[in-house]
Enzyme design. Sequence first.
Site, PDB file in Angstrom:
ATOM      1  N   PRO A 326      17.584 -63.903 -83.716  1.00 45.96           N
ATOM      2  CA  PRO A 326      18.728 -64.595 -84.310  1.00 45.96           C
ATOM      3  C   PRO A 326      19.468 -63.692 -85.282  1.00 45.96           C
ATOM      4  O   PRO A 326      18.899 -62.741 -85.820  1.00 45.96           O
ATOM      5  CB  PRO A 326      18.073 -65.781 -85.034  1.00 45.96           C
ATOM      6  CG  PRO A 326      16.666 -65.339 -85.296  1.00 45.96           C
ATOM      7  CD  PRO A 326      16.293 -64.461 -84.150  1.00 45.96           C
ATOM      8  N   GLY A 327      20.730 -64.006 -85.501  1.00 45.62           N
ATOM      9  CA  GLY A 327      21.525 -63.219 -86.439  1.00 45.62           C
ATOM     10  C   GLY A 327      22.527 -62.328 -85.743  1.00 45.62           C
ATOM     11  O   GLY A 327      22.673 -62.342 -84.517  1.00 45.62           O
ATOM     12  N   MET A 331      24.342 -52.697 -84.547  1.00 43.41           N
ATOM     13  CA  MET A 331      25.188 -51.672 -83.944  1.00 43.41           C
ATOM     14  C   MET A 331      24.363 -50.512 -83.394  1.00 43.41           C
ATOM     15  O   MET A 331      24.829 -49.770 -82.546  1.00 43.41           O
ATOM     16  CB  MET A 331      26.194 -51.156 -84.975  1.00 43.41           C
ATOM     17  CG  MET A 331      27.242 -52.184 -85.368  1.00 43.41           C
ATOM     18  SD  MET A 331      28.538 -51.491 -86.423  1.00 43.41           S
ATOM     19  CE  MET A 331      27.707 -51.447 -87.997  1.00 43.41           C
ATOM     20  N   ASP A 381       7.338 -52.192 -93.588  1.00 45.24           N
ATOM     21  CA  ASP A 381       6.574 -51.200 -92.836  1.00 45.24           C
ATOM     22  C   ASP A 381       6.821 -51.422 -91.344  1.00 45.24           C
ATOM     23  O   ASP A 381       7.090 -52.546 -90.899  1.00 45.24           O
ATOM     24  CB  ASP A 381       5.093 -51.339 -93.144  1.00 45.24           C
ATOM     25  CG  ASP A 381       4.278 -50.142 -92.675  1.00 45.24           C
ATOM     26  OD1 ASP A 381       4.887 -49.118 -92.297  1.00 45.24           O
ATOM     27  OD2 ASP A 381       3.035 -50.234 -92.673  1.00 45.24           O
TER      28      ASP A 381
END
Length: 588
Positions: A326-327, A331, A381
Amino acid sequence: MKHSPAYRLAATILHGFDGYRARFKQITFDASRRFRDAAWRDAQQASAARINLYEERVGDTLTRLQRTFDHEALTYCETWREAREHYAQLISQRLDYELAETFFNSLFCSIFHHRHIRNDWMFVYSSREDAAHHSGIELCRQYSVNGDWSQALAWALEEAPFDNAFADLERDIELAAGLLETLLPAAILQSEDAQLELLKSVFYRNKGAYLVGRILGGGEQVPLVLPILHGEGFGEQQGGDPCLHLDTVLTETDEVSIIFSFTRAYFQVDVPVPGEFVHYLKQLMPHKPEGELYAAIGFFKHGKTEFFRALNLQVAKREDQFVIAPGVRGMVMAVFVLPSFRTVFKIIKDKFDPAKEVTHAIVREKYRLVKRHDRVGRMADTQEFSNFIVRQDHFAPECLEHLLEVAPSTVSLKDDKVIIKHCYTERMMTPLNIYLEQCSADERVMVLKDYGNAIKQMAAANIFPGDMLLKNFGVTRHGRVIFYDYDEVCYLTECRFRHMPKSYGNDFQGGGGESFYVGPNDIFPEEFGPFMFANPELRAIFMQQHPELFDPDYWLELQQAIVDGRVIDVYPYRNKQRFAGTIGQLVY
């Protein structure tokens, strides 16, 4: 007696592992000396050296194998089948057998380029699902409280293996006992069998030393962490105080989990029996995956092994499929998730959007930089995988179609399998831009404050995130803001922070047609506001909370402090919890 090639193969790998472990322990054992002398720069270098050590020793062992065995024998899977059996026997009584198995796997994957991942030839699953027997090594020290919490705390601090004296032990004990009385459940506080239990090993990281254990009583338990610090300025300025003090007392599971977070540098701690040590930590933090606990104490490669095993088990349950994350789509990276596993998978796209002037090699180096660097609780991490193979029906069709479209050189199909040549994994978080759309007004204020703190704390660790857009940060289940997009990350000291001209028009043209040069590393903090926030309401809240972030002089002063050799304090707990917090220090 002449040994078979498979036996010699196993023995050579074990010899390489022994060399790795010896050097690992040497670096780790020296942490107490570095803390004693406040050798903070040495501590940073030792942390990076210990991370680099694994690949170095795998490389050395690989070279030795290639010199010793001909190519045909070394690439014959049946040789490895026999070698695996010999190796399992050789390590059967070792206390660190699981780490040895991971080292064997690393050599196998180096030879076969992460192909032929089968339990017949390597340790996809451990040779000992359960330890053959308990080691008998006592990891902890215990103290019966008998109603006297002050005396119990005195025992905890006085018996700790520190070379430096405490500046005011009575004061520390009084403050700690008072805090415990407000924090502990009544069942423990009033219990006649209450007991303090601490691991004998001290956990060292950055400028702190941590005593870690638990308090038991009345059939209940709570974790216990006692952070120990030097006096102000020791190791960095004349007249610094070498004496120690207790900085606070932590007894909440979530607070302890944050200290052991996947966003922090690995602890330097003596671990006599890794599996039993992790089992103990798991009792303190039951929700934290074992792989993260192994990584937290320095065994990040075995943490990757544990992660891979847990992922295989979760995928086999077929509760859900891999889907596009999601989101806002990245790029540089194509990102997908297995929702039930709370993990993000990131693949470098073949072509980047025009605004991104980076290459595949640069992106991978940025991720290596973050891996080696102190993440100060603000950078996730990552684990790196090659030739990751999953059945096609484990992917949602639209997700697989997207990956094949944007990264065809990395993602391919072979029969019913999806082959991913290279990917990174990170813990799943809620993207900050999405969180801000869904949270309450009070949560919005808190998370924007933490967003600014995250930027400041990374900067204090000599990291500039580059792309500070909201979509590049995530929010953990603890409400902490974490940076996770590393393709533009760089050292703060490489940046050139500049003031904007007093008057300029389009394209930085002055009123008289005068222009000025903008270099690739030039940064204008006064322009951060519109770049970070399209929403003026969010921008106003953030600028009120963190006005200094828009002042070039703030960044220049921070740069100078780093150049001068100052290691700026970033504590993994809130300032209000500290017994002697100093205004201006960077804290959670």
